[in-house]
Design a protein around this motif. Sequence first.
Motif, short mmCIF file in Angstrom:
data_model
loop_
_atom_site.label_atom_id
_atom_site.label_comp_id
_atom_site.label_asym_id
_atom_site.label_seq_id
_atom_site.Cartn_x
_atom_site.Cartn_y
_atom_site.Cartn_z
N VAL C 292 8.51 15.88 -30.82
CA VAL C 292 7.61 17.15 -30.84
C VAL C 292 7.46 18.05 -31.93
O VAL C 292 6.46 17.97 -32.81
CB VAL C 292 8.04 17.78 -29.85
N ARG C 293 8.52 18.32 -32.41
CA ARG C 293 8.53 19.07 -33.41
C ARG C 293 8.10 18.68 -35.09
O ARG C 293 7.01 18.96 -35.46
CB ARG C 293 10.00 19.37 -34.03
N ALA C 294 8.42 17.09 -35.00
CA ALA C 294 7.74 16.95 -36.44
C ALA C 294 5.99 17.16 -36.09
O ALA C 294 5.01 17.07 -37.31
CB ALA C 294 8.09 15.53 -36.44
N GLY C 295 5.69 16.32 -34.68
CA GLY C 295 4.24 16.43 -34.37
C GLY C 295 3.49 17.54 -35.04
O GLY C 295 2.30 17.64 -35.40
N ILE C 296 4.54 18.47 -34.38
CA ILE C 296 3.21 19.68 -34.14
C ILE C 296 3.64 20.96 -35.90
O ILE C 296 2.26 20.74 -35.92
CB ILE C 296 4.06 21.24 -33.42
N MET C 297 4.18 19.78 -36.48
CA MET C 297 3.89 20.41 -37.88
C MET C 297 3.99 19.22 -38.67
O MET C 297 3.47 20.03 -39.93
CB MET C 297 6.30 20.51 -38.41
N ALA C 298 3.56 18.35 -38.48
CA ALA C 298 2.91 17.83 -39.25
C ALA C 298 0.69 17.89 -39.30
O ALA C 298 -0.22 17.58 -39.58
CB ALA C 298 2.08 16.08 -38.30
N VAL C 299 0.47 19.27 -37.65
CA VAL C 299 -0.91 19.55 -38.11
C VAL C 299 -0.60 20.37 -39.23
O VAL C 299 0.09 21.07 -39.29
CB VAL C 299 -0.97 19.73 -36.62
N SER C 300 -1.19 20.39 -40.27
CA SER C 300 -1.27 21.49 -41.47
C SER C 300 -2.23 23.03 -40.85
O SER C 300 -2.21 23.36 -39.83
CB SER C 300 -3.01 20.49 -42.99
N LYS C 301 -1.43 23.45 -42.01
CA LYS C 301 -1.11 24.67 -40.90
C LYS C 301 -2.70 25.58 -41.43
O LYS C 301 -3.14 26.71 -41.00
CB LYS C 301 -0.84 25.65 -42.39
N GLY C 302 -3.50 24.57 -42.08
CA GLY C 302 -5.09 25.81 -42.22
C GLY C 302 -5.78 25.55 -41.13
O GLY C 302 -6.46 26.70 -40.89
N GLN C 303 -5.44 24.68 -40.16
CA GLN C 303 -5.98 24.26 -38.48
C GLN C 303 -5.95 25.55 -37.86
O GLN C 303 -6.69 26.17 -37.63
CB GLN C 303 -5.61 23.43 -37.56
N THR C 304 -4.65 26.37 -38.27
CA THR C 304 -4.21 27.41 -37.22
C THR C 304 -4.37 28.80 -37.92
O THR C 304 -4.89 29.50 -37.11
CB THR C 304 -2.49 27.07 -37.38
N GLU C 305 -4.66 28.60 -39.44
CA GLU C 305 -5.46 29.34 -39.98
C GLU C 305 -6.94 29.62 -39.35
O GLU C 305 -7.12 31.25 -38.68
CB GLU C 305 -5.15 29.75 -41.16
N ALA C 306 -7.68 28.62 -39.70
CA ALA C 306 -8.98 28.91 -38.81
C ALA C 306 -9.01 29.15 -37.64
O ALA C 306 -9.82 29.84 -37.20
CB ALA C 306 -9.42 27.13 -38.65
N ALA C 307 -7.97 28.33 -36.62
CA ALA C 307 -8.37 28.87 -35.23
C ALA C 307 -8.09 31.01 -35.16
O ALA C 307 -8.57 31.21 -34.25
CB ALA C 307 -7.07 28.34 -34.48
N PHE C 308 -7.10 31.16 -35.80
CA PHE C 308 -7.09 32.27 -35.92
C PHE C 308 -7.77 33.44 -36.23
O PHE C 308 -8.45 34.20 -35.68
CB PHE C 308 -5.67 33.17 -36.70
N ALA C 309 -8.78 32.86 -37.44
CA ALA C 309 -10.39 33.78 -37.31
C ALA C 309 -10.97 33.31 -37.05
O ALA C 309 -11.99 34.41 -36.89
CB ALA C 309 -9.96 32.52 -39.44
N LEU C 310 -11.05 32.58 -36.18
CA LEU C 310 -12.14 32.17 -35.71
C LEU C 310 -11.90 33.15 -33.94
O LEU C 310 -12.52 32.87 -32.92
CB LEU C 310 -12.48 30.80 -34.98
N GLY C 311 -10.16 33.40 -33.82
CA GLY C 311 -10.34 34.51 -32.78
C GLY C 311 -9.53 33.91 -31.71
O GLY C 311 -9.61 34.88 -30.78
#
Lengths: 377, 339, 575
Positions: C292-311
Amino acid sequence: MSSDTSISYVASGQIPPSPPPAATTGVMGWMRENLFDGWMNSVLTIVSIAAIVLIVPPIIDWAFLRGVWNAGSLSECREIVAAAHGEGVRGACWAVINERFNQFLFGFYPTHLYWRPILAFVLMFVALAPVLFTQVPRFMLWFSLIYPVVAFLLIWGGMGLEPVESAKLGGFMLALIIGTTGIVASLPIGILLALGRQSSMFFIKTICVIFIEFIRGVPLITLLFVASVLLNYFLPPGTEFDLILRVCIMVTLFSSAYMAEVIRGGLAALPQGQYEAADALGLNYWKSTRLIIMPQALKVSIPGIVNSFIGLFKDTTLVSVIGLLDPVGLLNPIRADSNWNGILWELYLFVALFFFIFCFGMSRYSMYLERKLKTDR
Amino acid sequence: MRKSVIFGAVAAAGMMAGVASAGTLDDVRAKGFVQCGVSTGVAGFAFTDANGEWDGFDVTMCRAVAAAVFGDPKAIKFTPTTGKTRFTALASGEIDVLFRNTTWTYSRDVDLKFTFLGVNYYDGQGFMVPSGLGVSSATELDGATVCIQTGTTTELNLADFFRANNMSYEPVPIETNAEAQAKYLAGACDVYTTDASGLAATRSTFEKPGDHVLLPEIISKEPLGPLVRHGDDEWGDVVRWTLNALIIAEEKGITAGNVDDMAASAGKDPEINRLMGTEGEYGAMLGLSKDFAVAAIKTGGNYGEIFEKHIGVNTPIGLARGLNALWTEGGILYAPPWR
Amino acid sequence: MTVTTETPQASFRIDMLWNDSRYRSTFLQIIALILVLLAGLWLVDNAVQNLAILGKEFSFSFMPQPSSYDINQRLIEYTSRSSHSTAAVVGLLNTLLVAVVGCFLATLFGVLAGVLRLSNNWIVSRLMTVYIEGIRNIPVLIQILLLSAVINETLPQPSAFRGENATASMVLGDSIAVTNRGIYFPMPIFEDGSLYVVLAFIASICVAVWFGRWATRRQQDTGEHLPEFWIQLGIIFGLPLLVFLAMGLPISLEYPELKGFNFRGGIYARESYVALTLALAIYTGAFIAENVRAGIMAVSKGQTEAAFALGLRPGRTMSLIILPQALRVIIPPLISQYLNLTKNSSLALVIGYMDATGTLGGITLNQTGKEMETLLLLMAFYLSISLSISFVMNLYNEQVKLVERTSVTGGGFSVLQLFDGMSGPWELLKKGDARMKRNFGVAGPLNLVALLYGATFVLMLNYVFIGQMEGRESYYLWSTPDQLASLLLLIMSGASLATCIFKHYRFIDLAVVELVAFVLAILVGLPFSGIALGLSGTLVVFGGLAARLAVIGYTVFGARPNVTYFYRVREGEAS
């Protein structure tokens, strides 16, 4: 024209920056950020601390503060603990480990011959060195090649050395023997299986797939049962294979299927261009595999191979079910001894700790290998 | 980089034992020792001390067989076997003889194709309960949780007993005696059932043996004896008559102490003479030396001495001779005559 | 004038067998085939000789004999008079019980530990690291033994619950008893009218799922957001509860009570079962946590940052953005961990749990001495479970493969090619292109096809394995054609069911082979009315044939291009 507008304040210089609020730096700040940000995290922190406080001190008490390291029997242990700390108090009786430590390491191997397995163990690292490190001179590879024979002679005897029969082997030495034999012997078989599985020849591919899927679909313990009761049926009538040899054969077959999958992953990581370049250079199948494909694939799969070894080493505990005296199997004779009748936790914890140290060390090494291999690409 | 497979094959070939063509007696002679299958550890019957030396009731009798063949009770190696592995070890040739509290039954004799060579302990299956349970008879055990060793006649007898008495029970399968002890003492089962001798041996190792009671019912016949493979008549005869020698020795009053004197010269009793080898060629009939019975008796004494030393009333096991006394003393130990 | 001449063909020479690449591969394969056959013959010959020497023979005739031993945990009727094959089935069911519950718990532990390991709470993430690293590096055998010893030694025995000075008491208001022999739960008793409650429960789940879809569609259309989760929860619990009250409380609980030696009544989870399942769950959970940890870390950080940018807040980011992408990386190793758990459950015999290895490979092997037959059956059992799960996982993987742009036909030979003449040539598209077509999607009624194959599979399973107990002749005594035909039908209907559910294009080939198997079963003379639990034989035979022909016919000729079943599209529409 305004007069009397006195300038209230002229700064003579810059105000020095003030330190941040006390609650955001230092220990307090770290704790707020890491332990207590948000109500969920605070609850988790409190629960974790409570769990640690409840569980750890009694264990330390039992294991270390009240542990008895020198005694002749379980009842003697209990007397010592009762005398020192009062009636009804439980303390760990590590004396059994003290007394039987050599048995855990070597099984029932004759005491005066301990130098032989120890020498074999040291020589194993010498044999591995030219394989893992390229700085070692290449002529050492010859030693690596003859090492299996040397190790076999050292441990089982023969050719001038006093022979020791297999029934006397046990403990971690047995686990190491089965584990290393399994991994080392399964490497060439695994490579052949992996190559066969992606071969274009239909029949070879089918055989390899059938073998790999069969071995991977069946639990190791059934294969060990096969080794202990069935394998003799498939050998010519009258031949007698030693049980440890049979177990090593089945463990090798088992491990080669998993090794094939690891190497297949390594082969898949290779860009298609490598194959095409090898073809363009005019290399035939075996030359290109030997010179171009395999070195790269193996380098990529080394962490996977080390992980396989860790898994195999843990799986060697299963041989206790068919009566071999590996560390878990040794627990029975020790507990059947009238001196140590009834002892339980100390033995389990010791064996678990030993395996943990070994496997954890190997997994740290594999992570180090992975990092090192990534950076020099 | 790759280890050569050839060297492994050489190693494998080196470990292969010779091809067995003739019977086990010839194999044993060629090897120079007897491979004896024993249990993994039952107090009094077969156990290892801290040096790894095997000792016990069954172990001593196996050593007597080795002494009969080679004159040396140390020409022997032991293979510990569990209830699961003992029969396959014997059938596959891994061991030459099995001396492991094994009950002589029809199916083992006929179906599994073994030959039993006599009975060295007449036993029966019993029950042990903590005295705090307040149970005084096995018929009061309806609904109890019973610890039972798998792969033995014990579990079959247990099933039959409870079915015959219209009672139900909850079996807890265990592999070894040590495990059974741990579970029984922790209260994970109410009753422990196995051969009465095993129960006594186990009870002797408890901290407070007095807190546990053996119920009076013996629900089966368990004649325990040594066994070899079918078709091994010569070897079977050697084991059978070694066992008989020990029993006859007790009948005739021959002990480890006086066996040398008895063997020195022919005495008044012709059967003792035949046993000691001072008269007749009985050793040669088996292909053994003249005084093979002397060597066997010298190993641990006669049957009674072995019994008293390992499981007798003065040991922590504390078993009375009972059925295992000589037929002249109220038991049923009766060896055929040596003639 | 130019004259073209053909290049001279070299005549065949023997060394062309390994020099000429045209012949080499066939030559090598023939050699390999001969070698394998020779090795196989040698092994079988040795086995036959050894068996003859020992006087044993290879036969399964011991299976219908009475087993003479009792098994403590049995999910079906079993006594010591039952046959060895019934004992084997009891063992198989016990294995499946451990596997299913163990996988569920392992997923729970694993996901929790994996997510917590990534939290920024220092203590929690360190604790999880300790758990994961510690458990992964200790052999599972030792963990099982340890946990069993812990349960035996630390929990109270039943007699401690008794009497005036009871040192232990039941929990949750005297309903659950935790002893060192096991855990006793209250058991629900289903009386008259409880069937409606169960049906209401199933119906409420369907309603909740449908409501979820409707609410999502509504949100996309109008932007209004309903509290989906709470309404669904209310439906699932409210509807059955209403029916439950209306029918006059038809489901009651039977509480465990201490009578005699043990607690009686209620559900009894034995100590061996609890120890095994918990130990396996904890062990496998540590590996799943790493996945699970490997899977979550495999999602690129840009996705999280974009989601945060969207609020989006961290919680919704995780559930809407990260987890769906991480699942693609997590699921394949997760399935192999499930397989590992099932295989590790064979260690049950060290703590006395009667699973397949304990009954078939343990007591039956010992008492009958038939090592070869029992071990073969045991390995066949584990192999079939592993192969089925791998098969299903491959199907799932194909379905969730990343949508690609390139379009290519694939798949090699397929039965469909036989019908090209009648319906015009078809083309296989990758899912990405298929999505672009009109009428993308499977017609609703097509899902009923799953019922046909599902029913066949379940009925054959019952007939071959579970139904072969008292009063009926054991599977091992049937004639060979009967055995083979029923096994073939069982396997093919299972495979068709799986490909049908996952809408894989190989469905048509498997369905055709299944039809052949069905016809074979008819010819061999399997008693269809008995298999189908009493329905008329002719109805089953003719109805089954008709249904299968209809399914295959529609699949091949169907008007609506059923693209998600096989990503197939008539040529001409492909451009």
